[in-house]
Design a protein around this motif. Structure first.
Motif, mmCIF file in Angstrom:
data_model
loop_
_atom_site.group_PDB
_atom_site.id
_atom_site.type_symbol
_atom_site.label_atom_id
_atom_site.label_comp_id
_atom_site.label_asym_id
_atom_site.label_seq_id
_atom_site.Cartn_x
_atom_site.Cartn_y
_atom_site.Cartn_z
ATOM 1 N N SER A 1 -59.377 3.932 12.726
ATOM 2 C CA SER A 1 -60.545 4.782 12.256
ATOM 3 C C SER A 1 -59.892 5.853 10.935
ATOM 4 O O SER A 1 -60.874 5.957 10.152
ATOM 5 N N ILE A 2 -58.944 6.075 11.139
ATOM 6 C CA ILE A 2 -58.456 6.843 9.954
ATOM 7 C C ILE A 2 -58.442 5.953 8.731
ATOM 8 O O ILE A 2 -58.646 6.374 7.656
ATOM 9 N N ARG A 3 -58.016 4.612 9.016
ATOM 10 C CA ARG A 3 -57.857 3.863 7.520
ATOM 11 C C ARG A 3 -59.208 3.533 7.221
ATOM 12 O O ARG A 3 -59.558 3.517 6.109
ATOM 13 N N ASP A 4 -60.236 3.228 8.130
ATOM 14 C CA ASP A 4 -61.731 3.105 7.658
ATOM 15 C C ASP A 4 -62.206 4.298 6.803
ATOM 16 O O ASP A 4 -62.853 4.408 5.878
ATOM 17 N N ARG A 5 -61.865 5.424 7.280
ATOM 18 C CA ARG A 5 -62.433 6.774 6.570
ATOM 19 C C ARG A 5 -61.734 6.684 5.123
ATOM 20 O O ARG A 5 -62.353 7.152 4.322
ATOM 21 N N LEU A 6 -60.161 6.437 5.191
ATOM 22 C CA LEU A 6 -59.796 6.285 3.848
ATOM 23 C C LEU A 6 -60.233 5.369 2.857
ATOM 24 O O LEU A 6 -60.401 5.672 1.899
ATOM 25 N N GLN A 7 -60.648 3.952 3.604
ATOM 26 C CA GLN A 7 -61.042 3.162 2.898
ATOM 27 C C GLN A 7 -62.468 3.506 2.270
ATOM 28 O O GLN A 7 -62.818 3.193 0.909
ATOM 29 N N SER A 8 -63.362 4.347 3.043
ATOM 30 C CA SER A 8 -64.621 4.509 2.521
ATOM 31 C C SER A 8 -64.418 5.677 1.457
ATOM 32 O O SER A 8 -65.237 5.618 0.599
ATOM 33 N N ALA A 9 -63.328 6.511 1.638
ATOM 34 C CA ALA A 9 -62.974 7.468 0.640
ATOM 35 C C ALA A 9 -62.978 6.810 -0.744
ATOM 36 O O ALA A 9 -63.370 7.096 -1.844
ATOM 37 N N CYS A 10 -61.955 5.626 -0.694
ATOM 38 C CA CYS A 10 -61.544 4.956 -1.982
ATOM 39 C C CYS A 10 -62.898 4.434 -2.675
ATOM 40 O O CYS A 10 -63.305 4.412 -3.709
ATOM 41 N N GLU A 11 -63.867 3.808 -1.663
ATOM 42 C CA GLU A 11 -65.128 3.371 -2.142
ATOM 43 C C GLU A 11 -65.771 4.500 -3.002
ATOM 44 O O GLU A 11 -66.601 4.161 -3.872
ATOM 45 N N GLU A 12 -66.125 5.651 -2.258
ATOM 46 C CA GLU A 12 -66.653 6.723 -2.787
ATOM 47 C C GLU A 12 -66.015 7.134 -4.193
ATOM 48 O O GLU A 12 -67.165 7.365 -5.085
ATOM 49 N N GLY A 13 -64.947 7.238 -4.309
ATOM 50 C CA GLY A 13 -64.208 7.418 -5.556
ATOM 51 C C GLY A 13 -64.414 6.418 -6.605
ATOM 52 O O GLY A 13 -64.873 6.562 -7.802
ATOM 53 N N PHE A 14 -64.502 5.183 -6.186
ATOM 54 C CA PHE A 14 -64.687 3.923 -7.130
ATOM 55 C C PHE A 14 -66.147 4.195 -7.561
ATOM 56 O O PHE A 14 -66.518 4.211 -8.755
ATOM 57 N N GLU A 15 -67.133 4.414 -6.701
ATOM 58 C CA GLU A 15 -68.439 4.734 -7.165
ATOM 59 C C GLU A 15 -68.800 5.795 -8.083
ATOM 60 O O GLU A 15 -69.408 5.670 -9.028
ATOM 61 N N MET A 16 -67.933 6.936 -8.044
ATOM 62 C CA MET A 16 -68.029 8.173 -8.735
ATOM 63 C C MET A 16 -67.627 7.679 -10.209
ATOM 64 O O MET A 16 -68.373 8.163 -11.183
ATOM 65 N N VAL A 17 -66.413 7.147 -10.167
ATOM 66 C CA VAL A 17 -66.070 6.412 -11.531
ATOM 67 C C VAL A 17 -67.008 5.557 -12.295
ATOM 68 O O VAL A 17 -67.192 5.714 -13.464
ATOM 69 N N GLU A 18 -67.600 4.769 -11.516
ATOM 70 C CA GLU A 18 -68.284 3.703 -12.153
ATOM 71 C C GLU A 18 -69.836 4.378 -12.560
ATOM 72 O O GLU A 18 -70.116 3.848 -13.576
ATOM 73 N N GLN A 19 -70.218 5.251 -11.894
ATOM 74 C CA GLN A 19 -71.336 5.939 -12.135
ATOM 75 C C GLN A 19 -71.254 6.973 -13.388
ATOM 76 O O GLN A 19 -72.267 7.028 -14.085
ATOM 77 N N MET A 20 -69.886 7.604 -13.029
ATOM 78 C CA MET A 20 -70.064 8.758 -14.148
ATOM 79 C C MET A 20 -69.055 8.283 -15.319
ATOM 80 O O MET A 20 -69.148 9.077 -16.277
ATOM 81 N N GLY A 21 -68.262 7.447 -15.438
ATOM 82 C CA GLY A 21 -67.525 6.918 -16.404
ATOM 83 C C GLY A 21 -67.980 6.705 -17.647
ATOM 84 O O GLY A 21 -68.956 6.177 -17.724
ATOM 85 N N ALA A 22 -67.406 7.001 -18.818
ATOM 86 C CA ALA A 22 -68.024 6.835 -20.026
ATOM 87 C C ALA A 22 -67.823 5.387 -20.742
ATOM 88 O O ALA A 22 -68.266 4.803 -21.286
#
Ligand code: ZN
Lengths: 759, 134
Positions: free
Chosen positions: A62-83
């Motif tokens: 369950s911790i691993r899944d939470r960390l995995q979705s945190a990584c996806e969230e971070g990925f999404e942030m960079v993809e959406q906001m990156g220049a």
């Protein structure tokens, strides 16, 4: 008693010497102890303790899944906001690293090769900066890094690295990496092919602190901005990566609250160790065997040459060894070399993309795999050699890995993906730079590189323009959006290039044509950086062919925008029509290899390339005739060429297949093969030579004798274990000598003495 | 028991031979290089990769340069199936590409059932009942 005292004194002496050496180190260069080791670190006492305390696999999972979705969230942030274009199109990764620096969980999308690389700079920080009183590692700090010699693909990728603390104790690390593009090198865009030394490659950031109290230090930022052509992008993306890392930190701290930091430590260690165990189990399932393969690099991007990427893949029990003996020595003043970790990362990418995509995106997947390389070769270059175009060699290492593993995987009863022919492996795209229509200085590339043709699979064709070999999920971007920021149009794009497929029972996925022309700037140029204009850069599989070669075609001395206004019917939408029909009067038509150095373009001049096709699989005579017809209908192949390659009989008008006649034609062709083919020994006698071709520079071992390597000439054969440097002459100097010789010959013939004969 | 090693080759563990999967032809000892039991042919790259642009006008045409690369084709001598294709340096020897440890293979398959059709791996099925509604 005496012995014990002696031993203690000796230990104290050693410690003193160590401390002395550390205190007096004049330069903390790339550390071989860190850089040559890709495996996960030994289990620490703390990890041992945490793993003893937390044994519930449901909690770990369950911790691993939470960390995995945190990584996806971070990925999404960079993809959406990156220049950076690279950020927008997924050339990024975010990940969580153990306290010792091992990447445990990375975002599922993006460029997975980073996952095998960013642990190196983190380990450098751990080893050197934690105890260093002028630096230190504290909560709220952030470190930047791009220098490939400290662990990177190339210097165009920048990472932001943050330590994560709980009550003053370092628990883990988070990092975000983006292919930023611009880095102030001698050519714009971050991947100079003209680099002849590592000092031509622009910004070289060993890991250092740029963030304190979660804020970017303005003085350092300003220095970095002054070092690159895109100062605004430099700042924007540092901020984006920092905020993605801070979000990851936030998610991790939520886990601290619910489960405690020790549970997280146990989760990270347990994940890495179980992946290592699973990888060993999977390798054991493969047959014990040795597979040999090679691919040809036909260019240094400056000149054409035959450069060998050689792989002997050995599998025994649970060991898998990639032995690169026989591979070309480094070319010491050309940019196509790679640092060892980059090559390893790319091989890791082959596993994550195409062999075990179900395993967590971490460093552990590659950890048990072994590598044998010789320092000073193109896959393990020296620190002095430039590597800004390392893609040229690491992509070839991907291909040999993919080709060799396919031959080991076929017999396995349990598979996690299809066995497939090699993917297209070159970034057939335009790198660009200059001043855009808004007066801003830019340097970057078109995301069309993300559309490489997929290799044919054991039960179906390859996919067209699907994804790059360095990411499973990346976008090719919207050309119309790009055009708001860049002063050129892609006049033809997304149109498949006919007759470029790699034939087979299943054909490779194909690529599309790109025709670009500058419109709204007098200060704009293009470069292209691929091998594969004289020789194919991949192999086919099990009787399938590789794809052909791809040139760069240029039409200069024309303003095509003028033509489009006045006589639009003259414009054609394919490379063969434009080049063969030469529709523009007085224009200059030319072809080149795909190593175009930065070339200033004039308004309306055409630069034309195509993406490449993945490899074919199986005997083309076994291709289902209905698939052949479908390719004709989709304009992927012309009817006459389809007949020639696949021996299919059909009605030219209706495309209806004559099954019986096809069967007969194919049977006849099998008989023809039996007549034209000769027994192996006879073939070897007729075609195999003792030395490489005499009139073409060749680099690497010959005929499997991997103890020695040729270095550009049949007369220059060196010890493969210490080949030494190779310096190539500037192509312009080569051309000047050729012209001088010609001029001298003409003078002699005409009886005109040289103007100055003094030595 | 026979082990499927490639699209066209298998190893008979009892006779220790490479065999053609299309016509049952015995190619040679599984401890050796299967290519030695095949027919070989040097293919002109232009037969497979056409010059899309005029080779009389242009240096680079989408067709590989035959002075720089050779294509070796390997056929089953009995049925003419093209079992392998190798792109290589002109004059380079063909690669001994699959050197199998036959004893290890026998031991490995002594714990396995014979497989008659190649295993492809999991299918990725697109579930069109939920999700995106573009
Ligand atoms: Zn046969």
């Amino acid at each position: 008693m005496n012995n014990q005292v002696n031993a203690e004194t000796e230990l104290q002496d050693q410690e003193l010497i160590q401390k002395f050496l550390k205190d007096t180190t004049l330069f903390l260069g790339p550390d071989p102890e860190i850089m040559r080791d890709h495996s996960i670190m030994p289990r620490t006492e703390k990890e041992e303790e945490c793993m003893g305390k937390y044994t519930d696999l449901n909690q770990i999972s369950s911790i691993r899944d939470r960390l995995q979705s945190a990584c996806e969230e971070g990925f999404e942030m960079v993809e959406q906001m990156g220049a950076a274009p690279g950020a927008k199109w997924g050339d990024i990764i975010t990940g969580i690293y153990s306290a010792s620096g091992d990447l445990t969980i990375g975002s599922a999308g993006g460029v997975l090769i980073f996952s095998a690389l960013v642990h190196h700079p983190i380990k450098f920080i751990i080893k050197n900066w934690i105890e260093e009183k002028t630096v230190g590692v504290r909560e709220g700090d952030g470190f930047i890094h791009n220098d490939s010699r400290y662990g990177n693909v190339h210097n165009t990728d920048q990472s932001m690295i943050l330590p994560v603390f709980h009550e003053g104790k370092l628990i883990c690390w988070v990092a975000s990496t983006v292919h930023e593009g611009e880095n102030g090198a001698i050519e714009p865009g971050g991947m100079p092919s003209m680099a002849e030394t590592s000092f031509d490659e622009g910004l070289k950031m060993s890991p250092f602190k740029v963030v304190e109290n979660y804020e970017i230090k303005k003085d350092i930022l300003t220095f970095l901005q002054n070092s690159v052509r895109e100062p605004k992008l430099q700042y924007e993306d540092m901020k984006v990566k920092l905020f993605a890392c801070m979000r990851l930190e936030k998610r991790i701290k939520e886990v601290f609250e619910t489960d405690g930091p020790d549970a997280l430590t146990a989760c990270l260690r347990y994940t890495n160790e179980s992946v290592v165990t699973e990888v060993r189990r999977r390798i054991s399932e493969w047959p014990d065997m040795t597979v040999r393969t090679h691919v040809i690099m036909d260019s240094t991007l400056r000149e054409n040459a035959l450069i060998k990427m050689n792989l002997t893949l050995k599998k025994k029990g649970d060991r898998l060894i990639f032995d690169f003996a026989g591979t070309s020595p480094e070319i010491t003043n050309r940019a196509i070399n790679t640092q060892l970790p980059g090559m390893k990362g790319m091989v890791g990418q082959a596993f994550m993309n195409h062999i075990w995509p179900d395993l967590p995106r971490g460093q552990a997947g590659l950890s048990p795999v072994e590598f044998e390389t010789v320092p000073g070769t193109i896959v393990d270059c020296s620190y002095a050699a430039p590597n800004s175009q390392s893609l040229m060699s690491i992509f070839q290492s991907f291909t040999v890995a993919q080709h060799a593993t396919a031959k080991m995987l076929y017999s396995c009863p349990e598979k996690y993906t299809r066995v497939l022919a090699p993917w297209h492996n070159m970034i057939n795209t335009f790198i660009w730079g200059g001043v855009n229509q808004h007066g801003e200085t830019l340097g970057n590339l078109c995301a069309d590189l993300n559309g490489m043709g997929g290799g044919a699979r054991m039960d179906r064709d390859g996919e067209h323009a699907l994804s790059p070999i360095f990411a499973t999920m990346a976008d090719i971007g919207e050309q119309e959006m790009n055009e708001e920021e860049v002063p050129f149009l892609q006049l033809v794009s997304k149109k498949m290039t006919m007759n470029t497929q790699a034939p087979g029972k299943y054909r490779g996925g194909m690529g599309y044509t790109q025709i670009a022309a500058t419109k709204d700037s007098d200060q704009w140029g293009f470069m292209t950086t691929c091998v594969g204009s004289k020789t194919p850069s991949i192999q086919g599989l099990f009787g399938g062919y590789a794809a052909g070669t791809i040139p760069l075609c240029k039409i200069s001395d024309v303003d095509v925008y003028d033509v489009l206004l006045k006589e639009p019917e003259r414009f054609k939408h394919s490379i063969p029509e434009l080049m063969n029909e030469e529709p523009f009067e007085n224009a200059c038509y030319s072809t080149h290899h795909l190593g175009l150095g930065f070339d200033i373009s004039k308004r309306g001049e055409l630069y034309m390339i195509s993406q490449g096709s993945g490899g074919g699989y199986g005997d083309p005579l076994e291709r289902d005739p209905s698939l052949v017809i479908m390719d004709i209908e989709e304009s992927l192949i012309s009817a006459d060429w389809a007949k020639k390659l696949y021996k299919v009989v059909f009605d030219d008008e209706t495309l209806a297949v004559d099954e019986e006649a096809t069967k007969q034609l194919r049977a006849d062709y099998r008989e023809q093969r039996k007549k034209q083919g000769v027994p192996y020994a006879e073939f070897v006698k007729a075609h195999v030579k003792d030395t490489p071709p005499e009139n073409i520079p060749f680099y690497g071992s010959w005929n499997g004798e991997n103890d020695s390597v040729y270095c550009g000439s049949v007369n220059d054969k060196r010890d493969a274990q210490s080949p030494g440097p190779i310096y190539m002459t500037h192509p312009k100097d080569v051309r000047i000598s050729e012209l001088e010789a010609e001029l001298e010959a003409v003078r002699k013939q005409a009886g005109i003495p040289s103007q100055d004969t003094r030595k | 028991m026979k082990v499927l090693m490639t699209e066209y080759l298998r190893i008979d563990l009892d006779t220790e031979n490479w065999e053609c999967r299309v016509c049952e032809h015995v190619v040679g000892s599984a401890r050796g290089n299967y290519k030695e039991g095949l027919l070989a042919y040097k293919r002109d790259p232009a037969d497979i990769h056409p010059s899309i642009i005029d080779p009389d006008k242009y240096k680079f045409t989408f067709c590989p340069d035959k002075d720089w690369v050779s294509i070796y084709e390997f056929y089953c001598p009995s049925c003419g199936t093209q079992m392998e294709v190798e792109y290589t340096f002109p004059g380079h020897e063909p690669l001994f590409d699959m050197e199998v440890d036959v004893d290890a293979l026998k031991e490995q398959w002594s714990h396995r059932e014979e497989i008659l059709e190649p295993v492809t791996g999991p299918n990725v099925l697109v579930d069109r009942t939920h999700g995106h509604n573009h």
